[in-house]
Design an enzyme around this catalytic site. Structure first.
Site, short mmCIF file in Angstrom:
data_model
loop_
_atom_site.label_atom_id
_atom_site.label_comp_id
_atom_site.label_asym_id
_atom_site.label_seq_id
_atom_site.Cartn_x
_atom_site.Cartn_y
_atom_site.Cartn_z
N ARG A 194 0.86 -1.19 0.00
CA ARG A 194 0.00 0.00 0.00
C ARG A 194 0.89 1.23 0.00
O ARG A 194 2.10 1.14 0.18
CB ARG A 194 -0.95 -0.02 1.22
CG ARG A 194 -0.23 -0.47 2.47
CD ARG A 194 -0.54 0.27 3.68
NE ARG A 194 -0.43 1.69 3.53
CZ ARG A 194 0.71 2.38 3.67
NH1 ARG A 194 1.86 1.78 3.94
NH2 ARG A 194 0.72 3.68 3.53
N GLY A 195 0.25 2.41 -0.17
CA GLY A 195 1.02 3.63 -0.34
C GLY A 195 1.21 3.84 -1.84
O GLY A 195 1.61 2.91 -2.55
N ALA A 196 0.92 5.06 -2.30
CA ALA A 196 0.86 5.30 -3.74
C ALA A 196 2.13 4.87 -4.50
O ALA A 196 2.04 4.11 -5.47
CB ALA A 196 0.52 6.77 -4.00
N GLN A 220 -2.47 2.11 9.72
CA GLN A 220 -1.18 2.29 9.04
C GLN A 220 -0.25 3.20 9.84
O GLN A 220 0.97 3.05 9.79
CB GLN A 220 -1.39 2.88 7.63
CG GLN A 220 -2.08 1.95 6.64
CD GLN A 220 -3.58 2.17 6.58
OE1 GLN A 220 -4.22 2.30 7.62
NE2 GLN A 220 -4.14 2.19 5.39
N ARG A 231 -6.64 -0.52 -7.55
CA ARG A 231 -7.14 0.54 -6.67
C ARG A 231 -7.25 1.80 -7.52
O ARG A 231 -6.38 2.07 -8.34
CB ARG A 231 -6.19 0.78 -5.47
CG ARG A 231 -6.19 -0.38 -4.46
CD ARG A 231 -5.38 -0.01 -3.21
NE ARG A 231 -6.15 0.82 -2.29
CZ ARG A 231 -5.62 1.41 -1.21
NH1 ARG A 231 -4.32 1.27 -0.94
NH2 ARG A 231 -6.36 2.14 -0.40
N ASN A 290 -5.60 12.28 -0.33
CA ASN A 290 -4.73 11.50 0.55
C ASN A 290 -5.64 10.77 1.55
O ASN A 290 -6.87 10.94 1.55
CB ASN A 290 -3.72 12.41 1.26
CG ASN A 290 -2.66 11.60 2.00
OD1 ASN A 290 -2.06 10.69 1.44
ND2 ASN A 290 -2.43 11.90 3.27
N LYS A 291 -5.02 9.96 2.37
CA LYS A 291 -5.73 9.12 3.35
C LYS A 291 -6.83 9.88 4.07
O LYS A 291 -6.63 11.01 4.51
CB LYS A 291 -4.69 8.59 4.33
CG LYS A 291 -5.21 7.78 5.47
CD LYS A 291 -6.10 6.63 5.04
CE LYS A 291 -5.42 5.68 4.06
NZ LYS A 291 -6.38 4.66 3.53
N ASP A 346 -2.03 10.69 -2.77
CA ASP A 346 -2.35 9.62 -3.73
C ASP A 346 -2.60 10.17 -5.13
O ASP A 346 -2.39 9.47 -6.12
CB ASP A 346 -3.55 8.82 -3.25
CG ASP A 346 -3.15 7.95 -2.07
OD1 ASP A 346 -3.11 8.48 -0.94
OD2 ASP A 346 -2.80 6.78 -2.29
C1 LIG Z 1 3.95 7.81 0.23
S1 LIG Z 1 2.40 7.16 0.50
C2 LIG Z 1 1.25 8.45 0.10
C3 LIG Z 1 -0.16 8.01 0.24
O1 LIG Z 1 -0.38 6.89 -0.57
C4 LIG Z 1 -0.51 7.69 1.70
O2 LIG Z 1 -0.50 8.88 2.44
C5 LIG Z 1 -1.87 7.05 1.76
O3 LIG Z 1 -2.88 7.71 1.78
C6 LIG Z 1 -1.89 5.57 1.68
O4 LIG Z 1 -3.16 5.01 1.77
P1 LIG Z 1 -3.29 3.42 1.82
O5 LIG Z 1 -4.77 3.17 1.83
O6 LIG Z 1 -2.58 2.96 3.04
O7 LIG Z 1 -2.63 2.92 0.54
#
Ligand SMILES: CSC[C@@H](O)[C@@H](O)C(=O)COP(=O)(O)O
Length: 350
Positions: free
Chosen positions: A55-57, A201, A96, A252-253, A242
């Site tokens: 996970r994470g962009a 997370q 996703r 973002n999250k 993201d």
């Molecule tokens: C460098 S990661 C940047 C974003 O992807 C992060 O802040 C985020 O929102 C991740 O969400 P996730 O649902 O854990 O994939």
């Protein structure tokens, strides 16, 4: 597969090509178990991306890049036509919807598709390498800008949301990379890590990475963030992204926009750190960003046990959009754009 995994540098890689498969650090079981998942087929990869094993962009971008190689190898094993392989790649690309890095990285690697496996792997490795380089550059730009803007001699109190470290990228981290750089300069007093939905997370992954680095930190409930900021306990917030629209609106999250609103009210900087692969100039404003809606059970249950009454419905957006007017600084590998002061990505990063 169980193994010892250490954070603390760009050597930690959430996504690693083994030669015949993709090794993903299983982010659903950290920090209590450190396991890697060996991925050899497209269905397993799509499932791993959707369950947040990876996970994470930027990390899902890298996983998607290697997903093209997995599709080629699986197609060879199972006798797929080129169209069937392309269809499998499209499923990875769409695993996703919000993080644009996934689409950008898959599309980049697909430009080498007709040259075969070796070329595809070369391009995927370049995606991974360039992400680490971008993170290092962002760390320096973000730290320089922040120290000048906050303008105090003492170490800073930083708030962050979700996990943006080595686990969320190809290495080092985006927002957490800026924090690491500040720490290396002796300029971090404490980090407030919001615990983060849906899989904690922040409290599981960000706290684990901070602990490995020896960076003092508190884990706090997402709902505590605004109060901590308004009480004057935070000098700046730094988050990842993201997808960033041309006007600076930032997905973002979920929970990020509340942090940004509190920063605006408190008059402290709200920074977004993201590589230019997260900037989507084809998306004009945040209204056009597809926000992933996840399963209701993630908010109706806790640890697999139903907590909400039987008749309740769950509303579970994975992300929210922070308007560009609340983004004090957008840190990319190219430098810092002061978005709320009118330096828009669409005009400066085109
Ligand atoms: C460098 S990661 C940047 C974003 O992807 C992060 O802040 C985020 O929102 C991740 O969400 P996730 O649902 O854990 O994939």
């Amino acid at each position: 597969m169980s193994q010892e995994i250490r954070s603390g540098s760009e050597e930690l890689s959430a996504v690693q090509w083994t030669g015949a498969s993709l090794a993903l650090i299983d982010q659903t079981v950290l920090p209590h178990r450190t396991e890697t998942m060996d991925v050899r087929d497209v269905d397993t990869l799509v499932d791993a991306i959707q369950r947040l094993v990876v996970r994470g962009a930027p990390a899902i971008g890298a996983a998607g890049a290697y997903g093209v190689a997995l599709a080629l190898l699986q197609g060879e094993r199972e006798g797929w036509s080129a169209d069937e392989i392309r269809a499998a790649v499209a499923r990875v690309r769409e695993a996703r919807p919000t993080a644009v890095n996934l689409m950008v990285c898959v599309d980049r690697v697909m430009t080498r598709f007709d040259e075969g496996l070796e070329a595809v792997l070369e391009e995927a490795a370049a995606v991974q390498r360039e992400d680490v380089e971008a993170n290092r550059a962002m760390g320096a730009h973000g730290a320089d800008w922040l120290l000048e803007r906050v303008g105090v001699e003492r170490p800073l109190r930083i708030l962050t949301h979700c996990n943006t470290g080595a686990l969320a990228t190809a290495g080092w981290g985006t927002a957490l990379g800026v924090i690491r750089e500040l720490h290396a300069r002796g300029r971090v007093e404490v980090v407030y890590a919001d615990e983060t939905r849906p899989l904690l997370q922040g409290s599981r992954l960000t706290a684990w990475e901070l602990a490995q680095e020896g960076i003092p930190h508190y884990v706090q409930a997402d709902g505590a963030a605004a109060g901590t900021i308004l009480r004057g306990e935070v000098d700046a917030a730094i988050v990842g992204a993201d997808r960033i629209a041309a006007n600076g609106d930032t997905a973002n999250k979920v929970g990020t926009v509340g942090v940004a609103l509190a920063c605006a009210d408190a008059g402290i900087p709200f920074l977004v750190a993201a590589p230019t692969t997260t900037v989507d100039l084809a998306t004009k404003t945040g209204d056009e960003i597809h926000i992933e809606l996840r399963g209701e059970d993630e908010v109706l249950e806790w640890g697999g046990v139903r907590t909400a009454p039987a008749g309740s419905r769950g509303h579970n957006p994975a992300f929210d959009v922070t308007p560009g007017r609340l983004v004090t600084g957008l840190v990319t590998e190219r430098g810092v754009l002061e978005v709320s002061a009118g330096q828009l990505p669409g005009e400066r990063l085109g």
